[in-house]
Design a protein around this motif. Sequence first.
Motif, mmCIF file in Angstrom:
data_model
loop_
_atom_site.group_PDB
_atom_site.id
_atom_site.type_symbol
_atom_site.label_atom_id
_atom_site.label_comp_id
_atom_site.label_asym_id
_atom_site.label_seq_id
_atom_site.Cartn_x
_atom_site.Cartn_y
_atom_site.Cartn_z
ATOM 1 N N LEU A 97 8.263 28.037 47.541
ATOM 2 C CA LEU A 97 8.483 29.485 47.574
ATOM 3 C C LEU A 97 9.480 29.863 48.662
ATOM 4 O O LEU A 97 10.330 30.746 48.462
ATOM 5 N N ASP A 98 9.383 29.194 49.802
ATOM 6 C CA ASP A 98 10.339 29.468 50.880
ATOM 7 C C ASP A 98 11.759 29.158 50.435
ATOM 8 O O ASP A 98 12.695 29.903 50.733
ATOM 9 N N THR A 101 13.175 31.835 48.040
ATOM 10 C CA THR A 101 13.471 33.143 48.624
ATOM 11 C C THR A 101 14.562 33.064 49.687
ATOM 12 O O THR A 101 14.875 34.059 50.325
ATOM 13 N N LEU A 108 16.327 34.614 43.190
ATOM 14 C CA LEU A 108 16.510 35.752 44.094
ATOM 15 C C LEU A 108 17.785 36.518 43.744
ATOM 16 O O LEU A 108 17.780 37.752 43.693
ATOM 17 N N ALA A 117 14.749 42.947 43.458
ATOM 18 C CA ALA A 117 14.496 41.879 44.429
ATOM 19 C C ALA A 117 13.302 42.192 45.308
ATOM 20 O O ALA A 117 12.462 41.324 45.570
ATOM 21 N N TRP A 120 10.068 41.648 43.362
ATOM 22 C CA TRP A 120 9.848 40.218 43.145
ATOM 23 C C TRP A 120 9.424 39.544 44.442
ATOM 24 O O TRP A 120 8.471 38.760 44.459
ATOM 25 N N LEU A 121 10.101 39.858 45.541
ATOM 26 C CA LEU A 121 9.762 39.261 46.832
ATOM 27 C C LEU A 121 8.358 39.645 47.288
ATOM 28 O O LEU A 121 7.665 38.845 47.929
ATOM 29 N N ILE A 124 6.066 37.272 45.510
ATOM 30 C CA ILE A 124 6.193 35.933 46.092
ATOM 31 C C ILE A 124 5.487 35.893 47.448
ATOM 32 O O ILE A 124 4.790 34.926 47.770
ATOM 33 N N ARG A 128 2.526 33.416 48.649
ATOM 34 C CA ARG A 128 2.725 32.592 49.856
ATOM 35 C C ARG A 128 1.604 32.815 50.861
ATOM 36 O O ARG A 128 1.114 31.872 51.479
#
Length: 137
Positions: A97-98, A101, A108, A117, A120-121, A124, A128
């Motif tokens: 995941l890191d 992103t 991304l 974005a 979506w972030l 994520i 995480r």
Amino acid sequence: MGTWDIGHFDNDSAADFGGRVDDAEPEKKADVLRTVLMAAAGTDPQDYLDEGEEAVAAAALVAAQCPGGEPVTTPYGPKKPLPPLPADLRPLAVRALDRLTAQNAEPLDLWAEAGAAEQWLTGIAALRAVLAAAPGE
């Protein structure tokens, strides 16, 4: 990428991945997840990561088995239950995941182009947080 919504399985690649997880024998399901997570996590940050939807879906499946994780209930995810997954998939999912992103990652970039974005972030980041809080090994 054929995408119809912001969810972790709401695109063609992730939906197909859900089918691959279903097709795997129970003792091989963790290996299917590990393979896609390693592919994303192991990509050099200087190289462009042109896929990642499967890694997001795999991370969602791992997070679903963590304390505080949300079950994957979408019709596009695996239909068959997953056996208990090894705890070492959790830190691997965090690394994947890191990478997804960070700069040089197509998912991304595509979400940024679509003006989503931030949304979506947020999804994520929630995955995480669950994965990072769970014991990893």
